[in-house]
Design a protein around this motif. Structure first.
Motif, PDB file in Angstrom:
ATOM      1  N   LEU A 299      -5.435   1.903   0.905  1.00 34.48           N
ATOM      2  CA  LEU A 299      -4.196   1.737   0.154  1.00 34.48           C
ATOM      3  C   LEU A 299      -3.466   0.470   0.582  1.00 34.48           C
TER       4      LEU A 299
ATOM      5  N   GLY B 134      -2.162   8.134  -4.454  1.00 33.42           N
ATOM      6  CA  GLY B 134      -2.693   6.780  -4.570  1.00 33.42           C
ATOM      7  C   GLY B 134      -2.700   6.285  -6.000  1.00 33.42           C
TER       8      GLY B 134
ATOM      9  N   ARG C  96      -0.630   3.073  -7.348  1.00 30.68           N
ATOM     10  CA  ARG C  96      -1.357   2.018  -8.072  1.00 30.68           C
ATOM     11  C   ARG C  96      -0.730   1.763  -9.436  1.00 30.68           C
TER      12      ARG C  96
END
Length: 503
Positions: free
Chosen positions: A395, A351, A355
């Motif tokens: 997400l 994640g 990002r």
């Protein structure tokens, strides 16, 4: 995250770990006593050294009091991370060789009456001499053994707390949990408690995560946060909270280069939405997703691919076989491909990488298209499967807030006939594109259909899909029934099938 400290309060004390500062809401409240607990090997010593070295960068003197490791061992740990401890005061209170001599053993007095007092006086004297602003005491298990009784131990910790607070010191107490699993008395005394965990899955690399169990007077991000312990110290990956990244964006459509596919989708894929491409292995899911990534790169938008199931070289060659040349876009940076090993990468780190790609903090332009191929690999990266949909929801919501078009590839179990998915994620996606095999005219063929699209209209017809030097979408299969079952009933003319004249 915002702090609730009063306006005239001193600035927060940075830990030297940016991800941990983010979890803490900016850092630690200075001049307080904190407990860092975790089993041996979880990273407590490394975190403590990073905290003291960050203090040196801010011109704050630091003292490391070690009761379990020698100064030589500490410097070796620092050297393994490429650090120098020059400028730090190391107070070594480890028993020397003379303690092994029988004549030096206490007989008339209990060790708690002599050694504990001497240890405490040494610590306080060194802190006074250095005028330290940051202090680490490693570890509390030694003080607990010296105190012998819980009452004496608690009083000793309270006395240390009062001493350090009066001298404007921020203190980290390290506890290796060798004596008690959870020392609730100590946790009640500390201003904040950070717990480090070291997990060993049945297969793959070890996993580490931390949790802020307590932090008085300050907002922090709760829950578990994955972190890595590697050369250079701790790298913490804060748990993604999509609501913190909500923003209004103008919506626009991403058009592909495959004739007929945008027509099925009602004009293309809308940026800021997620698309689930689901079907059996080899039915064309990844190829369609890659075609949209290439289309985005052709339009000057960056696309980032995260592949679990395929090697980088194989992906390049397979794309070339479909007329998709990825190399120019890879050279320009508009297309990035990262191969993910689910046995080595935690969901929190994945994640964090996604990002960074979307926000452009990885040194490249912000990505507008994300491809995760496949969710099956993402599922295997999860230590506990029941949390997959929750993390995936966060997400996808985050990516939607950022105006990113997300393509999720999910391979179903089976090849022909009834299919089963390892996990139901169709309700999370804004668009669901279904792929199927079917048999007609003595050949195994592929079909594609759009079964769900939240934003705008879409075509409800089932079309044939062909991967033969390029991606081709044929006319609607109006002459067939039961295509999605894999055993269609022919009720029209065979000329509607692509390549039927060659069959």
């Amino acid at each position: 995250m915002t702090s609730t400290e009063p306006p005239n309060a001193p600035p927060l004390s940075s830990t030297g770990v940016s991800g941990l500062d983010d979890v803490l809401g900016g850092g630690l409240t200075p001049y307080r006593l904190y407990l860092v607990e975790g089993n041996p090997g979880s990273g407590k010593t490394t975190l403590a050294l990073q905290y003291l070295l960050e203090g040196l960068r801010r011109r704050e003197r630091g003292v490391y009091v070690t009761l379990s490791e020698t100064e030589h061992e500490l410097r070796a740990i620092a050297a393994s991370h490429g650090w120098s401890l020059d400028g730090l005061e190391i107070v070594e209170l480890v028993a020397g060789e003379q303690e092994l001599e029988p004549d030096n053993q206490y007989t008339m007095f209990q060790p708690a009456e002599v050694q504990l007092g001497e240890t405490t006086r040494t610590i306080l004297a060194q802190v006074e001499r250095v005028r330290a602003k940051r202090v680490v005491i490693d570890s509390l298990s030694e003080l607990r053994l010296l105190a012998q009784s819980p009452l004496r131990y608690r009083r000793q910790i309270l006395a240390l707390k009062q001493f350090f607070t009066g001298r404007e010191c921020t203190v980290l107490l390290l506890d290796d949990r060798t004596s008690e699993a959870d020392d609730l008395q100590l946790q009640s005394i500390a201003h904040g408690v950070i717990s480090l965990e070291h997990l060993s899955p049945e297969y793959g690399a070890e996993r580490r995560r931390l949790r802020v169990m307590k932090l008085r007077g300050q907002r922090f991000r709760g829950g578990f946060h994955d972190f890595n312990l590697a050369t250079g110290g701790l790298e913490v990956f804060p748990r993604l909270v999509a609501a913190e990244h909500a923003e209004l964006r103008e919506r626009s459509a991403l058009r592909g280069d495959v004739a007929g596919l945008d027509e099925m989708l009602g004009g293309g894929i809308e940026l800021g939405t997620s698309s689930l491409l689901v079907g059996p292995a080899g039915s064309g899911k990844s190829s369609v997703a890659i075609s949209y990534a290439v289309s985005a790169a052709n339009q000057g938008m960056r696309a980032a691919l995260f592949i679990f199931d395929e090697r980088f070289e194989v992906l390049i060659r397979r794309a070339e076989g479909l007329g998709l040349d990825l190399r120019p876009h890879l050279d320009s940076g508009l297309l990035t491909i990262q191969q993910v090993d689910p046995a080595e990468l935690s969901p929190g780190e994945l994640g964090h990488i996604v990002r960074a790609a979307v926000e452009g903090t990885d040194g490249r332009p912000p990505a507008r298209v994300i491809v995760i191929d496949s969710l099956n690999g993402y599922l295997h990266a999860m230590p506990e499967e029941r949390f997959l949909t929750v993390q995936l929801h966060e997400l996808l919501t985050f990516l939607g807030h950022k105006g990113v078009a997300t393509f999720l590839v999910l391979a179903q179990h089976g090849m022909i006939g009834q299919m089963q998915s390892p996990i139901d994620t169709t309700y999370l996606a804004d668009t669901v594109i279904l792929f199927r095999y079917f048999e007609a005219a003595g050949l195994i063929r592929q079909a594609i259909s759009v079964v769900k699209k939240r934003s705008g209209k879409h075509e409800r017809a089932i079309r044939e899909l062909r991967l033969d030097g390029r991606i081709v979408v044929g006319e609607p299969l109006t002459g067939f029934q039961g295509v999605l079952t894999g055993t269609p009933v022919y009720k029209g003319e065979s000329g509607m099938l692509m390549g039927s004249n060659d069959a």
